[in-house]
Every structure is written in C-alpha cells, then in structure tokens.
Motif scaffolding. Structure first.
Motif, PDB file in Angstrom:
ATOM      1  N   THR A 514      42.189   4.377  42.075  1.00 25.33           N
ATOM      2  CA  THR A 514      42.126   4.791  40.668  1.00 25.33           C
ATOM      3  C   THR A 514      40.665   4.906  40.236  1.00 25.33           C
ATOM      4  OG1 THR A 514      42.405   2.503  39.975  1.00 25.33           O
ATOM      5  CG2 THR A 514      44.351   3.885  39.941  1.00 25.33           C
ATOM      6  N   PHE A 518      41.863   8.874  41.581  1.00 21.12           N
ATOM      7  CA  PHE A 518      43.256   9.160  41.923  1.00 21.12           C
ATOM      8  C   PHE A 518      44.200   8.532  40.900  1.00 21.12           C
ATOM      9  CE2 PHE A 518      41.378  10.219  45.931  1.00 21.12           C
ATOM     10  CZ  PHE A 518      42.257  11.101  46.543  1.00 21.12           C
ATOM     11  N   GLN A 519      45.314   9.233  40.642  1.00 25.18           N
ATOM     12  CA  GLN A 519      46.312   8.783  39.684  1.00 25.18           C
ATOM     13  C   GLN A 519      47.531   8.277  40.445  1.00 25.18           C
ATOM     14  OE1 GLN A 519      46.540   8.579  36.217  1.00 25.18           O
ATOM     15  NE2 GLN A 519      48.434   7.558  36.827  1.00 25.18           N
ATOM     16  N   GLU A 520      47.992   7.084  40.110  1.00 24.96           N
ATOM     17  CA  GLU A 520      49.187   6.586  40.803  1.00 24.96           C
ATOM     18  C   GLU A 520      50.452   7.229  40.235  1.00 24.96           C
ATOM     19  OE1 GLU A 520      51.297   2.489  42.379  1.00 24.96           O
ATOM     20  OE2 GLU A 520      50.330   2.435  40.433  1.00 24.96           O
ATOM     21  N   ASN A 573      53.528  19.330  37.683  1.00 23.41           N
ATOM     22  CA  ASN A 573      52.317  19.322  36.860  1.00 23.41           C
ATOM     23  C   ASN A 573      51.652  20.695  36.787  1.00 23.41           C
ATOM     24  OD1 ASN A 573      51.588  16.561  35.716  1.00 23.41           O
ATOM     25  ND2 ASN A 573      52.269  16.069  37.790  1.00 23.41           N
ATOM     26  N   GLN A 619      34.199  20.750  33.275  1.00 21.12           N
ATOM     27  CA  GLN A 619      33.121  20.255  32.414  1.00 21.12           C
ATOM     28  C   GLN A 619      32.142  21.383  32.120  1.00 21.12           C
ATOM     29  OE1 GLN A 619      31.814  16.052  33.137  1.00 21.12           O
ATOM     30  NE2 GLN A 619      32.852  16.379  35.067  1.00 21.12           N
TER      31      GLN A 619
ATOM     32  N   LEU B  97      27.056  17.055  22.896  1.00 25.49           N
ATOM     33  CA  LEU B  97      27.796  17.619  24.038  1.00 25.49           C
ATOM     34  C   LEU B  97      28.367  16.464  24.855  1.00 25.49           C
ATOM     35  CD1 LEU B  97      25.454  20.497  25.220  1.00 25.49           C
ATOM     36  CD2 LEU B  97      27.847  20.732  24.540  1.00 25.49           C
ATOM     37  N   ARG B 100      29.061  13.513  31.443  1.00 31.64           N
ATOM     38  CA  ARG B 100      29.830  13.652  32.689  1.00 31.64           C
ATOM     39  C   ARG B 100      30.426  12.295  33.010  1.00 31.64           C
ATOM     40  NH1 ARG B 100      25.834  17.410  33.723  1.00 31.64           N
ATOM     41  NH2 ARG B 100      24.308  15.893  34.439  1.00 31.64           N
ATOM     42  N   LYS B 101      31.749  12.240  32.990  1.00 33.29           N
ATOM     43  CA  LYS B 101      32.385  10.936  33.162  1.00 33.29           C
ATOM     44  C   LYS B 101      32.569  10.588  34.628  1.00 33.29           C
ATOM     45  CE  LYS B 101      34.990  10.832  28.886  1.00 33.29           C
ATOM     46  NZ  LYS B 101      36.331  10.885  28.324  1.00 33.29           N
ATOM     47  N   ALA B 103      34.864   9.710  37.650  1.00 32.16           N
ATOM     48  CA  ALA B 103      36.249  10.038  37.960  1.00 32.16           C
ATOM     49  C   ALA B 103      37.063   8.757  37.799  1.00 32.16           C
ATOM     50  CB  ALA B 103      36.352  10.539  39.390  1.00 32.16           C
ATOM     51  N   GLN B 104      38.194   8.859  37.157  1.00 36.61           N
ATOM     52  CA  GLN B 104      38.956   7.652  36.854  1.00 36.61           C
ATOM     53  C   GLN B 104      40.428   7.974  36.782  1.00 36.61           C
ATOM     54  OE1 GLN B 104      37.687   4.725  36.607  1.00 36.61           O
ATOM     55  NE2 GLN B 104      39.098   3.482  35.437  1.00 36.61           N
ATOM     56  N   GLY B 105      41.228   7.404  37.663  1.00 39.29           N
ATOM     57  CA  GLY B 105      42.680   7.544  37.577  1.00 39.29           C
ATOM     58  C   GLY B 105      43.249   6.285  36.967  1.00 39.29           C
ATOM     59  N   ALA B 106      44.579   6.203  36.917  1.00 40.74           N
ATOM     60  CA  ALA B 106      45.215   5.004  36.373  1.00 40.74           C
ATOM     61  C   ALA B 106      46.299   4.558  37.325  1.00 40.74           C
ATOM     62  CB  ALA B 106      45.826   5.301  35.011  1.00 40.74           C
ATOM     63  N   ILE B 107      46.562   3.259  37.342  1.00 45.97           N
ATOM     64  CA  ILE B 107      47.752   2.853  38.070  1.00 45.97           C
ATOM     65  C   ILE B 107      48.947   3.186  37.183  1.00 45.97           C
ATOM     66  CG2 ILE B 107      46.557   1.053  39.375  1.00 45.97           C
ATOM     67  CD1 ILE B 107      48.017  -1.006  37.670  1.00 45.97           C
ATOM     68  N   HIS B 108      50.091   3.374  37.811  1.00 46.10           N
ATOM     69  CA  HIS B 108      51.307   3.735  37.083  1.00 46.10           C
ATOM     70  C   HIS B 108      51.648   2.626  36.080  1.00 46.10           C
ATOM     71  CE1 HIS B 108      55.506   4.793  36.386  1.00 46.10           C
ATOM     72  NE2 HIS B 108      55.245   5.971  36.925  1.00 46.10           N
ATOM     73  N   ASN B 333      56.453  11.670  36.220  1.00 42.76           N
ATOM     74  CA  ASN B 333      55.073  11.700  36.704  1.00 42.76           C
ATOM     75  C   ASN B 333      54.268  12.872  36.154  1.00 42.76           C
ATOM     76  OD1 ASN B 333      54.973   9.375  38.619  1.00 42.76           O
ATOM     77  ND2 ASN B 333      56.703  10.477  39.511  1.00 42.76           N
ATOM     78  N   ASP B 334      54.455  13.150  34.884  1.00 42.74           N
ATOM     79  CA  ASP B 334      53.618  14.126  34.190  1.00 42.74           C
ATOM     80  C   ASP B 334      52.247  13.460  34.005  1.00 42.74           C
ATOM     81  OD1 ASP B 334      52.338  15.728  32.292  1.00 42.74           O
ATOM     82  OD2 ASP B 334      54.246  16.341  31.421  1.00 42.74           O
ATOM     83  N   THR B 335      51.193  14.100  34.534  1.00 44.25           N
ATOM     84  CA  THR B 335      49.896  13.415  34.456  1.00 44.25           C
ATOM     85  C   THR B 335      49.427  13.249  33.011  1.00 44.25           C
ATOM     86  OG1 THR B 335      48.794  15.512  34.904  1.00 44.25           O
ATOM     87  CG2 THR B 335      49.116  14.054  36.767  1.00 44.25           C
ATOM     88  N   ALA B 336      49.924  14.121  32.120  1.00 46.39           N
ATOM     89  CA  ALA B 336      49.557  13.973  30.711  1.00 46.39           C
ATOM     90  C   ALA B 336      50.093  12.638  30.168  1.00 46.39           C
ATOM     91  CB  ALA B 336      50.107  15.127  29.893  1.00 46.39           C
ATOM     92  N   LEU B 338      50.879   9.927  32.363  1.00 46.32           N
ATOM     93  CA  LEU B 338      50.297   8.837  33.164  1.00 46.32           C
ATOM     94  C   LEU B 338      48.850   8.537  32.773  1.00 46.32           C
ATOM     95  CD1 LEU B 338      51.764   9.856  36.628  1.00 46.32           C
ATOM     96  CD2 LEU B 338      52.530   7.986  35.157  1.00 46.32           C
ATOM     97  N   LYS B 339      48.105   9.591  32.405  1.00 43.80           N
ATOM     98  CA  LYS B 339      46.684   9.375  32.097  1.00 43.80           C
ATOM     99  C   LYS B 339      46.491   8.532  30.834  1.00 43.80           C
ATOM    100  CE  LYS B 339      44.607  13.257  34.554  1.00 43.80           C
ATOM    101  NZ  LYS B 339      44.348  12.382  35.720  1.00 43.80           N
TER     102      LYS B 339
END
Lengths: 816, 344
Positions: A514, A518-520, A573, A619, B97, B100-101, B103-108, B333-336, B338-339
């Motif tokens: 994550t 990556f998204q779980e 998606n 971006q 403006l 630049r972030k 990269a960051q995902g999320a656990i379910h 599991n729509d990423t919108a 999950l994010k």
C-alpha cells in the motif's frame, strides 16, 4: 409464532401491562419480538348492520341502494357497489362520521343523485388481511354470521381490539410454538398465575365405545412413539364460531370449517398438531403407522401426487397411505362438507423423520414445522381431548368413549441436579438458594430442598431443550436478567498476545504494497469453471474443486488463481473510467489431487498483483508512463528484498506460463535447500484474453506465500562501511538480441573476480547502426577492495577478463 | 602628480556614481584600475619621482585605488543583490498548484477492521488462529454441538462440496480445531478471523461470502461476568470509551447460556437515530459460555474447565464504523470506494 394478546389473556392476566411493555420484557428474557401488530388500524363508528332490502340504483348499473338497520334510531339508506351485497345479510356498516384505516372519513354523500348515509365495508377496508378469507369475501363486502348482534361495534365482533406479538423463536424454544407455551413464558416473566384449560374435565363422552369404530396400530415404533385417536360421530360441517375464526386469522391461519378450524385452533393452543380424517373413508376405521414402501404413491390434500420413499412415515389404512405422518393428510380421507364421522389423530412423530420428508417433498406445513422440532409428548392426550370437546360443542358431534391408542407417551418430568455453587461460579453472581428456587417456581419447574448446595429440579417435558445443568443456569440467568450479571476481568495467568509469523508477514506485505501505491482488493473464493482453467502455471497437476449446488455458474468452482477476479476487478474499474490500476489481493487457492473429492482440498495462500494503465496519478507536471513488465517485476523484487530474500536465490525464466503474453512473461524460482522451487508467475496478460475482457495492457503476477514465510529473514546484520573508494567502469556490449541481460551479468560475475561489487544494466537499445538482430547493453561495473585503494591496472585487468568471457560466450563486441 | 591622482579620483567617482548596469561597472573598473587603466598609467610616472615623494604619492595612489575599489565593491554588492532579487522573483512558483504526492494505496476496509480487532485482542493477550475455508461437516457442525438433523442447521444453508465437505459457514470450527491442537492445555485465548459462506442471495445487507471473527477463552474459572467484562473492554476500544453493551438471551448450539450483544449506537450514542432504528442499540455480536459438549469434544473436562466464546460479523462492524450502507461495496472493489480508506 404470532401471539394474540387477547387470546393470551385467556390463560394469564395481562392487566396493567401494555403489549409494548410485554414485548420488551419477553425480548429481554430471550425471545425477540420485533413486531407488534395492532389489529385495529384505526376503526371507529363501524357497527353491525342488517341489510333489509336491496334495489338497483336508478342511474348506475353497478350500484345498489340498500336499506340497512344498523341499530340506529332510523334505518339507513346506503349505496353499495359490491356484487355480493344482498338483502338478509349481516354486514359491517361504517356510519356517517366513521373512520377507517388509511384515514378514510365517512360522510353523508350523494352517489349519482342518491343519498348514502354510510358505507358497507369489505374486510380490506377494515384493515384486515383478506388473504385469510375465502375468495368470495376477498372480492366483496364482508358478510357476517346471521346471528351477529345488530348495532354491535365491529371491532368487538371481529376481535379487532387485539394486538398480535410476533415471536421470533430460536430453534430451541419450540415450546413457544403454542399459546400455552407462550403463557408459561409470560407467567415466568411477570410472575403471575396461570389458568389453563382442563379438557379432561370438559369432555363429555357418549356411551358408545370408540373402539367399536376405530383401531390404531404402529409398525414403525422408533418413528412414532405414541399414536392416539378419538372417534367423534354425527358432526355437522359448518363455519366455526366467529371468535375462533378471529383468533385463527390473528395467528395467520385461514378459517375453513368447524372441524379443520378446531384442529388448527388446538394446534395453536397446545403446539400439538392434530389431523381429522373422514372416518368413513378409512377402511374399517383402522389405521396402521408404518414406513412407506419405495415408490408408493399418494395424493396429498393439495391435490399433488407424491411418490414416497422408504424413509417416510405414513398413516395407512386398508394397505394404502392416507396421510404423510406429521406433514400433510391425504386427499381421499379429507374432511369434506359431507363428512359425518371423524377419526381425530394426535400423535408423537419423530422430528428428524418429518423434517427429512417435508424437505424432500418441498412440503412445509404448520404441522411439520412443529413436529420437526419435537412436540411435547405430554400434550398428545390433552390436545386430543380438547379438540374432541370442542367438536362436540361447535360441530354437534358425539365423542365416543375411550381413546384408541398405540405406544405411550414418556411424559415424566426430567430431574436435573443443579449445584448452587457452580451456578454462581459459572455466572459470576452471588445468588441465594431462595432466589434461585423462586425463579424455578415461576417457570413451573418443581425444585426440591437443597442438600449440600445441590438442588433437584424437575423439568417438564414441554421444555425439551433443557437437558443439562447449564441449561438450568441459563434459565436462571435470563430470568434474573443478563443486565444484573456483574462485569469482571478474567482472573488467572496472563498470556502474551501474538500473531504467527505468517500473519505478521502478510501484514508487512499489505503495508509495503500500500505504501508503494498498490490498492488491496478482496475477490470471491468462487469463480467460473472457465476462469479456473486460465492460469494453471502455479499448479499443473491439481484440479479445481466444484460446489455441489452453486448459486450460479459464475460462482461454481473454488478459485485456482486470484488472477481471473483481479482481471474482472480491473475491467469493472475500467468501465468506471478508473483505468490506472495497481491492485493486490492476498487469498487462498484451492486444488485437489483426487479424482473424487474425499478430503479437504489443498488451500494455498498467494499474493496476486495487477498493474494496468499508467503509473502514478495524472499530474500537471509529470508525464505518466504506461506500466510495463518491469514495473511489475520491480514490485516483486521489492517484496522479496523487503523479506530479506537474497537476489541470488531468485531466478526469472521466460518459460511462457499459461494465460500470459508468451514474450512478456516469466516464472520466478527460488533456490532453497538445494532445490529450485517455483515461487510464482508474472507477465502481461495474453492479448487475446485482454481483448476478451476489454482490458488495456495489463500485467499481473501471482506469488506463493508459503515459501516466503519460510525464507523470510528478518535479521539485519551490520556490514562495515567501505573505507576506500570504489572504481566504476562502464561497458557497452553488442550482442544478438535474444541474449538475456541476466546471462551477461552472470558471466561478468563469474569472471570479474572478488573485486566486483555491483553490476547494473543502465541502458538497452537496438538500432540500424548496430546491425540486424543486434542490441546494445550498457552495463556499469563497480569494483572495490576492502583494505586498499584499487589501481587502474588491476581494474583494467579484471574487466578485460570479463569482456573476453563475454566475447567467447556470446560473441559479444565491445562498442567504442 | 598628486593633483592628477586627485583629479582621476574625482572623475572616476563621478562616473561610478551614475553606473546602472554591471557591464558598465566592469568597464569602468578596467578603465581606471585595470592593468592598462588610468591609475596604472599615472603610476608609471612614479619612477621619475624623488625617494621622498614616492612613499607620499604611493600613499595617495593607494588611497585613490581604495576609494574607487570601495565604491565599485559597494556597487557590485548592490548589483548582486538586485540580480538575486530578480532571480528569486523569476523563480516564484504558484504555491496553490498541487504537489506531487507519494504513491499510496490502502488496505481493504475489511482487512483494516480485522487488523484493528486483532490488535485490540492481541493487547488483551489473545493469539490469532486460522483454519481452512473448506471444512468437514464434523468440524463445522458436529464438534459444535449441531448433530445431523439438528434444527439449528435450518439457520444456515450451506455450500457443500460433497456430503461431508463444505465451505465453512462460520469461523467457529477454528475453535474446535484449536482445542484439539492445545490438547487440554489452559488457558486458551484465541481469536479467529476468516471468510465464511452461506447460501444467501446478495442484497444490501447480505452477501454469500463474508467475514467473521470468533473468540474463545477456556480456563479453570471463566465466568459469564468475565465475558461481559471482555466484551465491554473490546467495544470501548473499538467504538469509543463511552460505548455501553447490553446482553440479551439467545440461542446458539455451541454455547449455554447464550446471548446477543448490542452496543449503544455508534452514531447517536444511544439517544436514537436512523442507524439504530431509534432504539439506541445496535446488535453486533453473539456470545455465550462454551457448551459442555463442545468442551468435551475438544478434550476439556467441563466439570473442571469453563470458557466463553463470541463471534461477530466483520462487514457489519465495518458498515457501522464507516457508515457504509451496502455490503456489496466490499466485494465490488470499485477503487473510488476503496481509496476512501487511504487514511490512518
């Protein structure tokens, strides 16, 4: 179970307790009540009227003008559109000023020029569930019995001043599938006295003996422990009294006729299902309880022909089945309008047998649902007597002397010894003997004197759910009130809490991935059989496992790979305009090595990865790049590095795993204990499959976790920092295109000696300048000696050695 | 000569005064102080001076050079300052403006809830145990006191693979397996998270696949009051320290006594709202004292040991905690969706 508070009041006083309050107290004692139905949904000024005359409306074909005596000072003129209205009927009349459910106000009105002083009502207009009424009364106005008193408020006549509690019974409390059971429960909760029916006293027998007309034998003694019957002769089939019909309707049962209604009424009252046969349709009035013969047929009450199996219990007469015991009667011996003599059955059938039969035939009835949960053996005779006496009273029947009976009821109460000390130790309470005995007496469980803290408690047969001392402890606890039990911390030794190594590794992977963007996701454990055949590289011998009865083909096989669903999720998606995806899932794969499944399939945890679209978010000042094989491989390398698995243990082979692009895929192997073991697969999804799923270029991988659990090395060992400068040399090597960079590196490593610290590819390109089929690989070599500064000569020497080896092995040329 | 020098000084200073660009400044520096500049030119005549005059004139020449250099230096300084200011002005960015972030995902969200619950119980001394998704009929039912034909099997319609194998309908079989694995050792303190399956049609509140977390404690003197204490501590850590619990008698074949547990509404705190259907309470778990038969089948003497068990639905808790109104979101599991859980 629907419990009418009006009916309940026959057995116990509910004075001063509202239905809401009662429901709340029953709920907190263990039987949930979510719904209380008020049968009167807002009726006022509706009374019984007598239709004195009916005439056609002068200006409307479909309307009638009726003159109605509703017990008012003057007769009323009412215009009515119902087809079934007729002179001589007793009907519900909404007077002027009346209110009906749904907020309808009745006013004096002119209908097509004719004055109407009220309205004749249908059952539906009175807010009743008209599905419980005969069809002709569903369509028109409600016609009341001829002897109904004129002017009487309709709510009294129809018993609508009633509130019905819906008991949501757990399977152990089948004792409350009866009004008497509910009354016992309420008595225990409120601590009020019960007044129960006494059918033995009420019943009046005529002199003729039942035994002269009917006979009972049991062939299947295990499935039917007790079968009792009475003979009632000379009945007149007619509607049952209105109060009985009202109560049946309150309970959700449709009134039929007096005989059927009485059997249903007593079933509701005692929880003991009864069946009335037309005695003249039985051969010599004799029945035999036995198992069905294989393939034997009978037509049940609902008109369906049923083919029976040997595990089904039947009531037979004259060699033919006349009823499916405890499930449904037969059409041939049904009570009809012409029935005169009744064979009334009350029996104890085995729950499991009834359950299996009703399941297999898809036939569930009020009776079967009670027998399934084991009825109270002590209710067989009282219920039989109760119904017989009601048939005498309301069907004009004569109850013949004696009961035809086979088998016997084990109706002795069970005695369970309870230790007061254990009870308090178990609950964490400090209850006195007196408090405990008081609770038992409210439950109508007799309890003896305590000797050395042990009390003998007699549990009546109606509470078949109570067999152990802990069951008694629960009875005490629930009536004492769970809220009154204290709240304490656990005493005794403390234990360290922990995750296993595997659990901890999975958590680390989630964190690492994550944080890497990556998204779980979580897929289903079930997939389509076709999907199960797509990605077979991880497990080539094992077969997919099928569900015996899937809900749909799409979800009929246990997953053999995480990838099919990761792809589905990607497609989902993509359809939602979210094309840039970096997904992972940790889950189990299922395979069996058996032809016919006899033991649990292999369950293997894996990590699935998927990349599609572009890296990073869109971006304003970054050119996003399309993901490729090396983004995916890099993610895997990061994972392996993080778990401390050395890069030289790992190898990638382009062996074209199934389901992937043959030129952009590989298997990963790990060298472990002298064995090369398959760790996973990675690559671009085969373009054909991508197209089928409407996907852009998508890369996915699947890595087995069990080997990772084993190889994970979480010990970090410090190495001395270099004290002398290193030297770098860059080589640009031209080789045939098919030569893999990995092989070049390997040869360099093998030949450049110990001084070589690091080899890194930093550029690869092809072009016409290099010649057809050639590529240039730029490699940077870094040398260092631990204890001294290197000289140009020695570095040149080892580099030269590596270059020579490259030339010999691959025909490589050095590009200047 | 002295006059010449003074005149040079005057001339140079006068010219320097009006200099407005660095190039001109440099030109003047060369003109007056350069190797071929005016000062050098004048000083060339030093040789003709007497020994007495030389140091005097030398001193004057140095003063003149010093004075000119000083002005040049200060001018240079000013130009540098100006130049820097100009550069900084030119380098100005639009701070509004976006950055630049990383990269960051999320656990379910379900993993997140499971981890949170695991951590609470690990803190209370529990181990995390796991078991297979495909279970035998024995462990899924019989070992939990639901013999074949038991009416409680009505409550769960299951996905069978064969007559004897099925997708587990609950995580409770892990309890039975753990007891056997512990071989009678106490204390047992475990929680078991995992997937379970029931033949339900999917809708907003049902899913044929969902997650449960079971807990089991066995020891020599485990009381129902300990169960209440444990659950109260758990819900207060999970939902906030003011959360209260309420136990209602219920029925599970593997516990006796059994209870359903409500927590005070996580939304309104108990005053009544839409979430709790105006009751102030939310049902979140089932629990009870381990049934003696279950203890016995697990190898524990029910006369010597007692225990409690509890079980909860992960989706239910996640829905309450995050206000999710449709269980299907968890498996779409729509990423919108999950994010939204990319937060601590």
């Amino acid at each position: 179970m629907r419990v009418s508070t009006d009916w309940l009041s026959d057995y116990i006083s509910l004075e001063g307790v509202s239905a809401e309050e009662l429901a709340g107290r029953i709920t907190s004692a263990g039987i949930e009540i979510d719904v209380i139905e008020k049968r009167n949904q807002g009726i006022s000024k509706v009374v019984v009227g007598y239709v004195k005359s009916k005439e056609k409306h002068p200006d409307a074909d479909k309307l009638n003008v009726c003159v109605v005596d509703a017990g008012q000072e003057e007769d009323l003129q009412i215009v009515c559109g119902a087809k079934n209205v007729d002179a001589g009927q007793k009907v519900p009349v909404a007077l002027v000023g009346a209110k009906l459910p749904g907020g309808l106000d009745i006013k004096k009105a002119k209908l097509r020029g004719v004055l109407s002083q009220g309205m004749i009502c249908s059952a539906k207009e009175l807010g009743m569930n008209d599905k419980l009424l005969p069809k002709e009364l569903q369509e028109g106005i409600l016609v009341l019995p001829a002897d109904t008193e004129i002017g009487k408020p309709i709510v009294d006549v129809l018993g609508l001043n009633d509130e019905v509690m819906e008991l949501d019974l757990t399977p152990n409390r089948s004792d409350c599938l009866s009004m008497l059971g509910a009354a016992y429960e309420v008595s225990a909760i409120l601590g009020r006295e019960l007044s129960l029916p006494e059918p033995e006293k009420d019943i009046v027998e005529v002199h003729e003996r039942a035994a002269d007309h009917i006979a009972v034998t049991i062939g299947a003694k295990e499935q039917c422990t007790h079968y009792a019957a009475r003979y009632i002769s000379g009945v007149t089939i007619a509607p049952s009294p209105l109060w009985m019909q009202n109560r049946l309707m309150a309970a959700g049962i449709r009134p039929i006729n007096n005989i059927v209604d009485i059997t249903n009424y007593v079933m509701l009252e005692y929880g003991q299902p009864l069946h009335a046969f037309d005695a003249d349709r039985l051969e010599n009035g004799a029945v035999h309880v036995r198992m069905a013969e294989d393939g034997e047929k009978m037509v049940t009450l609902d008109g369906q022909e049923r083919t029976l199996a040997p595990h089904m219990l039947v009531i037979a007469s004259g060699g033919k089945p006349v009823a499916l015991a405890g499930v449904m009667g037969g059409l041939d011996s049904e009570v009809t309008d012409n029935t005169v003599n009744i064979f009334l059955e009350s029996a104890k059938f085995d729950g499991g047998t009834v359950r299996k039969t009703s399941r297999q035939l898809g036939l569930r009835s009020e009776a079967s649902s009670r027998f399934e949960k084991e009825v109270d053996p002590a209710a067989v005779i009282p219920a039989l007597n109760r119904a017989a006496s009601l048939m005498a009273k309301y069907a004009g029947g004569k109850v013949h002397q004696g009961i035809a009976e086979a088998g016997s009821a084990a109706s002795e109460p069970k005695v369970i010894t309870l230790s007061l000390e254990k009870l308090n130790r178990y609950l964490g309470t400090d209850l006195s003997l007196l408090e405990v005995k008081t609770i038992f007496s409210r439950l109508h469980f007799a309890s003896g004197d305590a000797a050395q803290g042990l009390v003998d408690v007699q549990v009546p047969t109606r509470r078949g759910d109570i067999t152990l001392d802990v069951d008694l402890i629960e009875e005490v606890a629930r009536l004492y009130g769970y809220d009154n039990i204290p709240t304490t911390p656990i005493e005794g030794p403390t234990t360290p809490g922990s995750l296993t190594k595997a659990q901890a590794i999975r958590r680390s992977l989630r964190k690492l991935l994550t944080h890497g963007g990556f998204q779980e996701v979580l897929g289903y454990s079930f997939i389509h059989p076709k999907q199960a055949e797509r990605f077979t590289a991880l497990e080539q011998e094992g077969k997919a496992v099928k569900l015996a009865m899937p809900m749909s083909e799409d979800r009929s096989v246990l997953r053999t790979s995480l990838l099919p669903q990761l792809l589905d999720i990607a497609a989902y998606n993509l359809n939602r305009k979210q094309p840039d995806l970096a997904l992972f899932e940790i889950g189990n794969l299922f395979h069996t090595h058996e032809e016919v499944l006899t033991k649990q399939p292999q369950e293997r945890p894996v990590l699935g990865l998927l990349l599609s679209g572009r890296t990073g978010a869109k971006q304003w000042n970054v050119q996003p790049a399309k993901v490729d094989f090396f983004d995916l491989k890099g993610a895997i390398e990061t994972v392996l590095d993080y778990l401390g698995i050395a890069a030289d243990q790992i190898s990638y082979e382009a062996n074209q795993p199934a389901g992937f692009h043959p030129g952009r895929s590989a298997s990963v192997f790990v060298q472990h204990g002298g064995n090369k073991q398959l760790l996973g697969v990675l690559g671009q999804i085969h373009p054909k499959l991508q197209q089928e799923l409407d996907l852009e270029d998508t890369y996915a991988a699947e890595i087995l976790l069990a080997p990772l659990y084993e190889l994970t090395n979480d010990r970090v060992a410090y190495r001395d920092l270099p004290r002398f400068p290193g030297m770098e040399r860059d080589l640009a090597i031209v080789v045939n295109e098919e030569v893999e960079a990995g092989s070049l590196i390997q040869v360099i490593r093998e030949n450049a000696g110990e001084l070589l610290q690091q080899v890194q590819v930093f550029d690869v390109f092809t072009g016409s300048k290099l010649g057809e089929g050639k590529k240039s690989v730029a490699i940077s070599l870094m040398y260092r000696h631990q204890d001294r500064t290197l000289t140009d000569e020695e570095v040149a020497q080892v580099t030269e050695k590596a270059v020579t080896a490259l030339q010999q092995t691959f025909g490589a040329e050095l590009r200047k | 000569m002295k006059e010449k020098l003074e005149a040079l000084k005057q001339e140079a200073l006068a010219q320097l005064q009006d200099v407005s660009d660095p190039q001109r400044l440099n030109d003047l520096r060369v003109k007056y102080l350069g190797k071929k500049g005016a000062l050098t030119e004048i000083l060339r005549g030093m040789g003709q001076l007497s020994a007495e005059e030389r140091p005097v004139i030398g001193q004057v020449a140095n003063d003149v050079r010093g004075a000119i250099e000083e002005v040049i230096a200060s001018k240079q300084e000013a130009f540098l300052q100006q130049e820097t200011e100009e550069r900084l002005r030119a380098e100005k960015v639009d701070v509004t403006l976006p950055g630049r972030k990383l990269a960051q995902g999320a656990i379910h969200p379900l993993s997140k809830v499971i981890q949170d619950i695991e951590d609470i119980f690990i803190g209370m001394g529990y181990r995390v145990a796991e078991g297979p998704e495909v279970e035998t009929d024995y462990f899924n039912f019989e070992a939990l006191n639901l013999p074949k034909n038991h009416p409680a099997r009505d409550m769960q319609d299951s996905f069978y693979l064969t007559e004897d194998l099925l997708m587990r309908t609950q995580t409770s079989p892990v309890q039975a397996r753990t007891m056997l694995a512990m071989e009678g050792e106490v204390p047992v303190k475990i929680i078991c998270p995992g997937r379970v399956f029931r033949r339900d049609d999917d809708d907003a509140t049902h899913s044929f696949q969902f997650h449960q977390i079971e807990g089991l404690v066995i020891g020599e003197n485990i009381r129902m009051s300990d169960l209440k204490g444990t659950l109260l501590q758990f819900v207060q850590e999970m939902f906030g320290e003011n959360t209260q619990i309420r136990l209602r008698p219920s029925f599970f074949p593997f516990t006796e006594p059994s209870a359903e547990v409500d927590v005070s509404c996580v939304k309104c705190g108990g005053s009544g709202c839409r979430v709790c259907k105006h009751t102030g309470w939310l049902e979140i778990l089932g629990c009870g004292m381990v049934h003696p038969k279950v203890l016995e089948m697990g190898g524990y003497d029910p006369e010597k040991y007692s225990g409690f068990a509890f079980g909860m639905g992960v989706e239910r808790i996640a829905m309450l905690k995050y206000g999710v109104d449709d269980i299907r979101h968890f498996f779409n599991n729509d990423t919108a969706f999950l994010k939204q859980f990319t937060r601590i």
